[in-house]
Design a protein around this motif. Structure first.
Motif, mmCIF file in Angstrom:
data_model
loop_
_atom_site.group_PDB
_atom_site.id
_atom_site.type_symbol
_atom_site.label_atom_id
_atom_site.label_comp_id
_atom_site.label_asym_id
_atom_site.label_seq_id
_atom_site.Cartn_x
_atom_site.Cartn_y
_atom_site.Cartn_z
ATOM 1 N N ILE A 143 -1.233 11.926 7.073
ATOM 2 C CA ILE A 143 -2.209 12.483 6.136
ATOM 3 C C ILE A 143 -1.784 13.861 5.624
ATOM 4 O O ILE A 143 -2.494 14.480 4.828
ATOM 5 C CB ILE A 143 -3.617 12.561 6.760
ATOM 6 N N GLY A 144 -0.611 14.344 6.093
ATOM 7 C CA GLY A 144 -0.044 15.551 5.505
ATOM 8 C C GLY A 144 -0.453 16.853 6.139
ATOM 9 O O GLY A 144 -0.185 17.915 5.566
ATOM 10 N N THR A 145 -1.070 16.811 7.316
ATOM 11 C CA THR A 145 -1.484 18.062 7.947
ATOM 12 C C THR A 145 -0.394 18.647 8.843
ATOM 13 O O THR A 145 -0.557 19.756 9.355
ATOM 14 C CB THR A 145 -2.761 17.849 8.785
ATOM 15 N N GLU A 146 0.703 17.895 9.031
ATOM 16 C CA GLU A 146 1.838 18.410 9.794
ATOM 17 C C GLU A 146 3.127 18.148 9.021
ATOM 18 O O GLU A 146 3.945 17.306 9.399
ATOM 19 C CB GLU A 146 1.911 17.756 11.183
ATOM 20 N N PHE B 104 0.834 -1.200 0.000
ATOM 21 C CA PHE B 104 0.000 0.000 0.000
ATOM 22 C C PHE B 104 0.873 1.257 0.000
ATOM 23 O O PHE B 104 2.032 1.224 0.422
ATOM 24 C CB PHE B 104 -0.895 0.040 1.246
ATOM 25 N N LYS B 105 0.249 2.362 -0.416
ATOM 26 C CA LYS B 105 0.922 3.653 -0.399
ATOM 27 C C LYS B 105 -0.136 4.739 -0.261
ATOM 28 O O LYS B 105 -1.206 4.650 -0.869
ATOM 29 C CB LYS B 105 1.704 3.869 -1.693
ATOM 30 N N THR B 106 0.138 5.760 0.538
ATOM 31 C CA THR B 106 -0.761 6.908 0.559
ATOM 32 C C THR B 106 -0.464 7.768 -0.667
ATOM 33 O O THR B 106 0.701 7.951 -1.050
ATOM 34 C CB THR B 106 -0.585 7.739 1.841
ATOM 35 N N HIS B 107 -1.522 8.273 -1.286
ATOM 36 C CA HIS B 107 -1.350 9.008 -2.546
ATOM 37 C C HIS B 107 -2.402 10.105 -2.642
ATOM 38 O O HIS B 107 -3.557 9.893 -2.273
ATOM 39 C CB HIS B 107 -1.496 8.037 -3.734
ATOM 40 N N PRO B 108 -2.037 11.304 -3.128
ATOM 41 C CA PRO B 108 -3.015 12.392 -3.249
ATOM 42 C C PRO B 108 -4.154 12.012 -4.191
ATOM 43 O O PRO B 108 -3.914 11.458 -5.271
ATOM 44 C CB PRO B 108 -2.181 13.555 -3.827
ATOM 45 N N TYR B 109 -5.359 12.337 -3.788
ATOM 46 C CA TYR B 109 -6.538 11.999 -4.594
ATOM 47 C C TYR B 109 -6.431 12.563 -6.008
ATOM 48 O O TYR B 109 -6.769 11.875 -6.981
ATOM 49 C CB TYR B 109 -7.792 12.532 -3.908
ATOM 50 N N GLY B 110 -5.979 13.798 -6.158
ATOM 51 C CA GLY B 110 -5.927 14.433 -7.468
ATOM 52 C C GLY B 110 -4.970 13.776 -8.436
ATOM 53 O O GLY B 110 -5.060 13.998 -9.652
ATOM 54 N N GLU B 111 -4.031 12.930 -7.923
ATOM 55 C CA GLU B 111 -3.051 12.259 -8.783
ATOM 56 C C GLU B 111 -3.393 10.791 -9.019
ATOM 57 O O GLU B 111 -2.619 10.071 -9.653
ATOM 58 C CB GLU B 111 -1.656 12.379 -8.160
ATOM 59 N N ALA C 253 -8.070 17.728 -3.828
ATOM 60 C CA ALA C 253 -7.035 17.131 -4.680
ATOM 61 C C ALA C 253 -5.826 16.653 -3.890
ATOM 62 O O ALA C 253 -5.186 15.659 -4.250
ATOM 63 C CB ALA C 253 -6.610 18.135 -5.749
ATOM 64 N N ASP C 254 -5.492 17.345 -2.780
ATOM 65 C CA ASP C 254 -4.303 16.978 -2.014
ATOM 66 C C ASP C 254 -4.593 16.015 -0.862
ATOM 67 O O ASP C 254 -3.700 15.678 -0.090
ATOM 68 C CB ASP C 254 -3.624 18.229 -1.471
ATOM 69 N N MET C 255 -5.842 15.564 -0.751
ATOM 70 C CA MET C 255 -6.180 14.636 0.324
ATOM 71 C C MET C 255 -5.558 13.268 0.060
ATOM 72 O O MET C 255 -5.665 12.721 -1.031
ATOM 73 C CB MET C 255 -7.697 14.481 0.464
ATOM 74 N N LYS C 256 -4.897 12.700 1.075
ATOM 75 C CA LYS C 256 -4.233 11.405 0.920
ATOM 76 C C LYS C 256 -5.265 10.276 0.901
ATOM 77 O O LYS C 256 -6.258 10.313 1.626
ATOM 78 C CB LYS C 256 -3.237 11.176 2.053
ATOM 79 N N LEU D 109 -9.329 4.615 -9.440
ATOM 80 C CA LEU D 109 -9.032 4.785 -8.022
ATOM 81 C C LEU D 109 -9.799 5.967 -7.434
ATOM 82 O O LEU D 109 -10.245 5.920 -6.289
ATOM 83 C CB LEU D 109 -7.527 4.978 -7.830
ATOM 84 N N GLN D 110 -9.955 7.019 -8.227
ATOM 85 C CA GLN D 110 -10.771 8.149 -7.755
ATOM 86 C C GLN D 110 -12.218 7.717 -7.534
ATOM 87 O O GLN D 110 -12.872 8.142 -6.578
ATOM 88 C CB GLN D 110 -10.689 9.304 -8.754
ATOM 89 N N GLN D 111 -12.715 6.870 -8.426
ATOM 90 C CA GLN D 111 -14.077 6.357 -8.266
ATOM 91 C C GLN D 111 -14.211 5.561 -6.972
ATOM 92 O O GLN D 111 -15.227 5.656 -6.269
ATOM 93 C CB GLN D 111 -14.459 5.500 -9.470
#
Length: 344
Positions: free
Chosen positions: A145-148, A60-67, A87-90, A72-74
């Motif tokens: 999740i990228g908030t810090e 597994f890997k965390t990845h930004p939704y927009g990319e 778009a930047d949400m992991k 996978l977006q579906q």
């Protein structure tokens, strides 16, 4: 072949060397990931029967939704009732899988939800499988999740660890109880991974048919660095497979080779740091054992010297020739007498 129940430092070094090479001449992180999970699934076997020890291996890997690609977006939107995340949400994204069932060997068919949106720290904390892995990795949910991001910069170089569940049956931290854990007899779950330079968290998860001790699980922390080395070459670049990337890997071979070598140097330096830290830890452990043994030896010598001095004093008194000394038992039977008694 590696028997995980008999896993040795030599096995660890050999496996680590192989895994580090899987980022070489590959068009995407997905391609490297598939090589990694396939190798682990095929090469961890029972030394007696030759059967696969792994029921299933996933990466597994965390990845930004927009990319993410459309499919996978579906998947992410389904879990958000059709709403589109930022778009930047992991998203917790499956990159590769390997197992005995045909549909397990493709990320498109291996699981129902191939991209899980990590909407907020509060919601991630309510997903036991992900939140517990983050906790055991020694990380905080906001960092993942990228908030810090400032915390990430401090952690990334050393954030490599394991996730271990010795009792997966009935565990709240292991999902798919009825479809995977119980029917396939999974007896332990081992994950290893950490942070990539891009800020993404990666994790290899092994569902095992056998129980393994905690110390064996701990050895896989070192394999996390080898996997990171393979994934780092395509980190921030080509994550998912595409025909164009596959064609470009041939024409841009020199560029990939240079990137690979640079990545190897950086991660080998980190591996050296790991090794030195482990040597220091083991040296301190062994020194503690030596100190305890020396204390025991000193106490034993002092006790033996005290006993010897006491015996010498007793023998000196007992053998006085002018006095008769006799030792008798409870039935008045003579047990010992000295020279004085013998002369009398």
């Amino acid at each position: 072949m590696y028997d995980i129940t008999l896993f040795t430092p030599q096995d660890l070094a050999k496996c680590s060397l192989v895994l580090r090479q899987f980022g070489r001449n590959t068009p995407s992180m997905e391609a490297s990931s598939q090589k990694i999970v396939k190798y682990i699934y095929q090469h961890f076997c029972d030394s007696q029967t030759g059967e696969n020890t792994c029921v299933l291996v996933r990466l597994f890997k965390t990845h930004p939704y927009g990319e993410l690609e459309d499919s996978l977006q579906q998947s992410a939107r389904r879990l958000m009732n059709g709403n589109s995340p930022a778009a930047d949400m992991k998203c917790w994204t499956l990159l590769a899988a390997a197992g005995p069932e045909p549909h397990w060997n493709s990320r498109h068919t291996a699981v129902e939800n191939t991209a899980i949106p990590l909407v907020s720290a509060e919601l991630v904390a309510e997903i036991p499988a992900i939140s517990e892995m983050i906790r055991q990795f020694g990380l905080e949910i906001p960092t993942v999740i990228g908030t810090e991001p400032e915390m990430f910069l401090q952690l990334e170089p050393a954030a490599l660890n394991i996730f271990y569940e010795s009792q997966p049956k009935g565990s709240p931290f292991i999902a798919e109880q009825d479809s995977l854990i119980i029917p396939y007899g999974v007896k332990s779950v081992l994950g290893f991974g950490g942070l990539l330079e891009s800020g993404s968290l990666f994790a290899v998860v092994m569902f095992l048919k056998v129980k393994i001790p905690q110390n064996t699980a701990g050895m896989f922390r070192h394999l996390a660095l080898s996997v990171k080395t393979s994934l780092s070459l395509t980190d921030k670049k080509n994550v998912f497979n595409s025909l164009e990337q596959t064609q470009n890997i041939v024409t841009n071979n020199n560029t990939y080779e240079m990137d690979f070598l640079e990545s190897q140097v950086a991660n080998l330096i980190q591996l050296l740091d790991f090794s030195e830290q482990e040597m220091v830890r083991q040296a301190a452990h062994y020194q503690l054992i030596i100190d305890k043994l020396q204390i025991k030896i000193a106490l034993r010598k002092n006790k033996e010297q005290a006993v010897q001095a006491s015996q010498e004093q007793f023998t000196g008194i007992f053998n006085l020739p002018q006095d008769a000394i006799v030792r008798v038992d409870e039935n008045q039977g003579m047990q010992r007498f000295n020279q004085g008694e013998e002369q009398i």
